[in-house]
Design a protein around this motif. Structure first.
Motif, mmCIF file in Angstrom:
data_model
loop_
_atom_site.group_PDB
_atom_site.id
_atom_site.type_symbol
_atom_site.label_atom_id
_atom_site.label_comp_id
_atom_site.label_asym_id
_atom_site.label_seq_id
_atom_site.Cartn_x
_atom_site.Cartn_y
_atom_site.Cartn_z
ATOM 1 N N LEU A 203 39.969 53.417 43.645
ATOM 2 C CA LEU A 203 40.680 53.845 42.424
ATOM 3 C C LEU A 203 40.279 53.049 41.186
ATOM 4 C CD1 LEU A 203 44.339 54.511 43.619
ATOM 5 C CD2 LEU A 203 42.468 56.128 43.313
ATOM 6 N N ARG A 204 39.505 51.975 41.378
ATOM 7 C CA ARG A 204 39.216 51.082 40.255
ATOM 8 C C ARG A 204 38.525 51.799 39.100
ATOM 9 N NH1 ARG A 204 35.089 47.900 40.051
ATOM 10 N NH2 ARG A 204 34.836 47.737 42.310
ATOM 11 N N GLY A 205 37.715 52.785 39.399
ATOM 12 C CA GLY A 205 37.022 53.509 38.335
ATOM 13 C C GLY A 205 37.900 54.471 37.572
ATOM 14 N N GLN A 206 39.167 54.625 38.011
ATOM 15 C CA GLN A 206 40.073 55.576 37.356
ATOM 16 C C GLN A 206 41.270 54.909 36.684
ATOM 17 O OE1 GLN A 206 40.946 59.072 40.000
ATOM 18 N NE2 GLN A 206 39.626 57.993 41.452
ATOM 19 N N LEU A 207 41.726 53.771 37.220
ATOM 20 C CA LEU A 207 42.926 53.127 36.684
ATOM 21 C C LEU A 207 42.661 52.538 35.303
ATOM 22 C CD1 LEU A 207 44.101 51.309 39.937
ATOM 23 C CD2 LEU A 207 45.022 53.422 38.962
ATOM 24 N N MET A 208 43.561 52.788 34.370
ATOM 25 C CA MET A 208 43.348 52.395 32.972
ATOM 26 C C MET A 208 43.956 51.025 32.649
ATOM 27 S SD MET A 208 41.788 55.069 31.515
ATOM 28 C CE MET A 208 42.174 55.230 29.780
ATOM 29 N N LEU A 209 45.213 50.815 32.999
ATOM 30 C CA LEU A 209 45.930 49.613 32.577
ATOM 31 C C LEU A 209 46.280 48.671 33.722
ATOM 32 C CD1 LEU A 209 48.457 51.152 29.990
ATOM 33 C CD2 LEU A 209 46.155 50.270 29.589
ATOM 34 N N ILE A 210 46.248 49.160 34.943
ATOM 35 C CA ILE A 210 46.639 48.337 36.077
ATOM 36 C C ILE A 210 45.517 48.294 37.106
ATOM 37 C CG2 ILE A 210 49.070 48.950 35.758
ATOM 38 C CD1 ILE A 210 48.815 50.698 38.299
ATOM 39 N N THR A 212 45.182 46.988 41.590
ATOM 40 C CA THR A 212 45.930 46.500 42.738
ATOM 41 C C THR A 212 45.143 45.353 43.353
ATOM 42 O OG1 THR A 212 44.886 48.153 44.184
ATOM 43 C CG2 THR A 212 47.020 48.714 43.214
ATOM 44 N N ALA A 213 45.825 44.253 43.535
ATOM 45 C CA ALA A 213 45.156 43.072 44.072
ATOM 46 C C ALA A 213 44.792 43.318 45.536
ATOM 47 C CB ALA A 213 46.067 41.858 43.961
ATOM 48 N N PRO A 214 43.521 43.185 45.884
ATOM 49 C CA PRO A 214 43.083 43.468 47.258
ATOM 50 C C PRO A 214 43.375 42.297 48.182
ATOM 51 C CG PRO A 214 41.213 42.869 45.877
ATOM 52 C CD PRO A 214 42.420 42.820 44.997
ATOM 53 N N LYS A 215 44.535 42.280 48.800
ATOM 54 C CA LYS A 215 44.958 41.141 49.617
ATOM 55 C C LYS A 215 45.108 41.514 51.087
ATOM 56 C CE LYS A 215 46.113 37.570 48.453
ATOM 57 N NZ LYS A 215 45.372 36.291 48.460
ATOM 58 N N PHE A 216 44.275 42.463 51.595
ATOM 59 C CA PHE A 216 44.335 42.825 53.006
ATOM 60 C C PHE A 216 44.113 41.584 53.873
ATOM 61 C CE2 PHE A 216 42.424 44.334 56.959
ATOM 62 C CZ PHE A 216 43.347 45.288 57.336
ATOM 63 N N PRO A 217 44.853 41.369 54.944
ATOM 64 C CA PRO A 217 45.726 42.360 55.602
ATOM 65 C C PRO A 217 47.138 42.412 55.046
ATOM 66 C CG PRO A 217 45.633 40.379 56.922
ATOM 67 C CD PRO A 217 44.719 40.140 55.745
ATOM 68 N N ASN A 218 47.441 41.628 54.001
ATOM 69 C CA ASN A 218 48.760 41.726 53.372
ATOM 70 C C ASN A 218 48.821 42.967 52.497
ATOM 71 O OD1 ASN A 218 49.516 39.178 54.449
ATOM 72 N ND2 ASN A 218 48.347 38.180 52.826
ATOM 73 N N SER A 219 50.019 43.404 52.184
ATOM 74 C CA SER A 219 50.165 44.558 51.291
ATOM 75 C C SER A 219 49.627 44.220 49.913
ATOM 76 C CB SER A 219 51.639 44.958 51.185
ATOM 77 O OG SER A 219 52.121 45.422 52.424
ATOM 78 N N PRO A 220 48.987 45.178 49.243
ATOM 79 C CA PRO A 220 48.466 44.923 47.902
ATOM 80 C C PRO A 220 49.598 44.773 46.895
ATOM 81 C CG PRO A 220 48.217 47.230 48.482
ATOM 82 C CD PRO A 220 48.712 46.537 49.712
ATOM 83 N N ARG A 221 49.254 44.283 45.714
ATOM 84 C CA ARG A 221 50.220 44.110 44.629
ATOM 85 C C ARG A 221 49.735 44.855 43.393
ATOM 86 N NH1 ARG A 221 54.137 40.562 45.264
ATOM 87 N NH2 ARG A 221 54.509 40.416 43.032
ATOM 88 N N PHE A 222 50.681 45.405 42.628
ATOM 89 C CA PHE A 222 50.365 45.957 41.319
ATOM 90 C C PHE A 222 50.150 44.810 40.338
ATOM 91 C CE2 PHE A 222 52.784 49.846 42.689
ATOM 92 C CZ PHE A 222 51.765 50.758 42.468
ATOM 93 N N ARG A 223 49.130 44.929 39.499
ATOM 94 C CA ARG A 223 48.891 43.948 38.447
ATOM 95 C C ARG A 223 48.566 44.659 37.144
ATOM 96 N NH1 ARG A 223 44.338 39.895 40.726
ATOM 97 N NH2 ARG A 223 43.106 41.756 40.286
ATOM 98 N N LEU A 224 48.954 44.063 36.024
ATOM 99 C CA LEU A 224 48.444 44.504 34.728
ATOM 100 C C LEU A 224 47.076 43.861 34.552
ATOM 101 C CD1 LEU A 224 51.534 44.122 32.355
ATOM 102 C CD2 LEU A 224 50.803 46.142 33.650
ATOM 103 N N LYS A 225 46.102 44.647 34.144
ATOM 104 C CA LYS A 225 44.763 44.099 33.925
ATOM 105 C C LYS A 225 44.829 42.975 32.890
ATOM 106 C CE LYS A 225 42.027 48.215 35.011
ATOM 107 N NZ LYS A 225 41.015 49.178 34.493
ATOM 108 N N ARG A 226 43.944 42.020 33.034
ATOM 109 C CA ARG A 226 43.934 40.863 32.134
ATOM 110 C C ARG A 226 43.749 41.295 30.683
ATOM 111 N NH1 ARG A 226 40.768 36.397 30.117
ATOM 112 N NH2 ARG A 226 38.848 37.561 30.420
ATOM 113 N N ALA A 227 42.866 42.279 30.453
ATOM 114 C CA ALA A 227 42.627 42.750 29.083
ATOM 115 C C ALA A 227 43.902 43.332 28.473
ATOM 116 C CB ALA A 227 41.506 43.792 29.078
#
Length: 487
Positions: A203-210, A212-227
């Protein structure tokens, strides 16, 4: 209400008074709950700055509930304590930049597939926010002790505009719908969890403002992009207003469509012709002119792409791609100046600064060709680096640099010509360079930006070795592939 709940209820006046009193003070000075002392002896405490603001300043009892942190004048409000750094680029429009993407909440996989945006955990956290900013006043990552000297810079209550809310909803729906498909196509918990890493990659090529932190095998997290988080912080510190385009950008396809129209209109025209047609000052270097002209093509009036709100929020970086008259690539592409020493203290590649740079931005390549004394516009290409390229090439460079520095393999080599003779700079000094990854072996490599090795320019010191500042570069051959140039 329980005691914990009562400790989290405030009036706006109370919050203003408590936080205003912290501005200019260090985290240690405002640590009334003695959290630094409590954690003494530990090297790292994740979220220590946020804990101090929440527990020592506001007096909240610690909890881990997935809901907004405090109630202010009856409004549930998410408290977000964020570290800021000074920009490294001299021409940066920002006073401060966010040090890293801003984590919002866990992607609760079994929950999100049954949610709607307005009532989701995600929007529940974002609807009303209180940002508290502190200065991460160190060029390198510090251990727990280092946080004691970081000063509080300010705070702001924040609510997203309707335009931004629309983009956030759009991003959230992409994530939710992706996970709905996974839950439809895979039936056991183990099968579903094995697919979760695809979330951030695909999804990285589509998400505009957020993201998801890739923390497998833990559940991912929503993040606001640094920019995007940096733009939010900048609204507090600079009070400046970004320029808005007449036609807003709601997805990357909008940029691609506009680029196609402009390419068809201006391809083959010289920069002199474009300057006359668009009213752009031609009396600047070619790369700055190229970016200024592109801004005009999009309907803007500023000189830099990131002075336009839409581009700044989604983290679009403009890069010039000069070609020779025969259409062949002219040079390697300089990307950014990293803190190489800091790389050795980064625990995971996917949490590193270089990973964030490559994964957290899209790039607008401005392509032009040098023909005699003229420069001819060729077109645009929007680029984002896929996970395969990042994991195979960027990670290789990150790993190799860390190995050189951490294991004291770094050295300064004198450069020789093909005959084995040492090469002299124009200044009369011998040409030399550290043995960082080179373009001969790495698509993403490390190189200094100066053309001299004089001591006065050696402002970077690593393991006792002095050198000119080093930058991350992308090889000319890789640029050629990205723009589809087979010459």
């Amino acid at each position: 209400m329980s005691e914990i709940e009562l400790s989290r209820i405030f009036t706006r006046e109370q919050v203003d008074a408590l936080l205003t009193a912290t501005i200019g003070k260090t985290l240690l000075q405002v640590d009334k709950a003695h959290l630094f002392a409590h954690h003494e002896g530990r090297e790292k405490v994740k979220g220590i700055a946020g804990d101090i603001i929440e527990e020592s300043v506001l007096g909240c009892k610690k909890d881990s509930k997935q809901e907004p942190d405090i109630l202010v004048d009856g409004v549930l409000t998410e408290l977000k304590t964020t570290g800021l750094v000074k920009p490294k680029k001299k021409d940066s429009p920002y006073i401060y930049e966010c040090k890293e993407p801003v984590s919002i909440t866990a992607v609760s996989i079994p929950v999100i597939v049954n949610e709607e945006f307005e009532t989701s955990n995600f929007w529940h956290k974002l609807a009303h926010m209180l940002w508290v900013y502190y200065w991460y006043k160190s060029p390198e990552t510090v251990k727990l002790e280092g946080y004691k000297t970081f000063p509080v810079l300010g705070f702001q209550f924040y609510e997203f505009s309707e335009d931004d809310k629309t983009l956030l909803r759009q991003d959230w729906l992409l994530v939710r719908d992706f996970l709905i498909v996974i839950h439809r196509d895979y039936h056991t918990k183990e099968e579903r969890e094995s697919q979760y890493p695809r979330l951030s990659h695909e999804l990285r090529g589509q998400l505009m403002l957020i993201d998801t932190a890739p923390k497998f095998p833990n559940s991912p997290r929503f993040r606001l992009k640094r920019a995007y988080a940096t733009v939010i912080a900048d609204q507090y510190f600079s009070k400046r207003h970004f320029e808005k385009l007449d036609e807003s950008i709601s997805k990357y396809a909008d940029i691609d469509r506009k680029c196609l129209v402009m390419t068809q209109k201006y391809r083959g025209k010289t920069f002199a012709q474009i300057a006359l047609e668009l009213g752009v000052n031609l009396d600047m270097d070619v790369k700055n002119f190229a970016e200024s002209a592109v801004v005009k093509m999009f309907g803007g009036h500023v000189s830099k792409l990131n002075d336009i709100e839409d581009f700044a929020k989604i983290g679009i970086i403009a890069k010039s791609v000069p070609l020779k008259e025969n259409g062949k690539g002219k040079e390697d592409m300089k990307l950014f100046q990293p803190n190489l020493i800091d790389w050795t203290s980064e625990d995971e590649f996917e949490e590193s600064a270089i990973y964030d740079y490559f994964s957290g931005h899209h790039f607008l390549f401005i392509i032009y060709r040098h023909v005699d004394k003229d420069v001819v516009f060729e077109g645009f290409k929007r680029i984002f680096f896929d996970e395969k390229f990042i994991m195979e090439n960027v990670k290789k460079t990150w790993d190799d640099v860390r190995d050189l520095i951490a294991n004291h393999k770094l050295r300064i080599d004198m450069k020789k010509d093909k005959n084995g003779n040492y090469i002299l700079n124009k200044s009369g000094t011998f040409m030399e360079s550290p043995n960082f990854p080179k373009k001969s072996t790495h698509k993403v490599f490390i190189r200094g930006g100066a053309t001299t090795s004089e001591d006065k320019y050696k402002t970077l010191e690593i393991n006792g070795l002095k050198m000119i500042p080093q930058s991350v570069w992308l090889s000319r051959e890789e640029v050629k592939k990205l723009i589809g140039n087979d010459k």
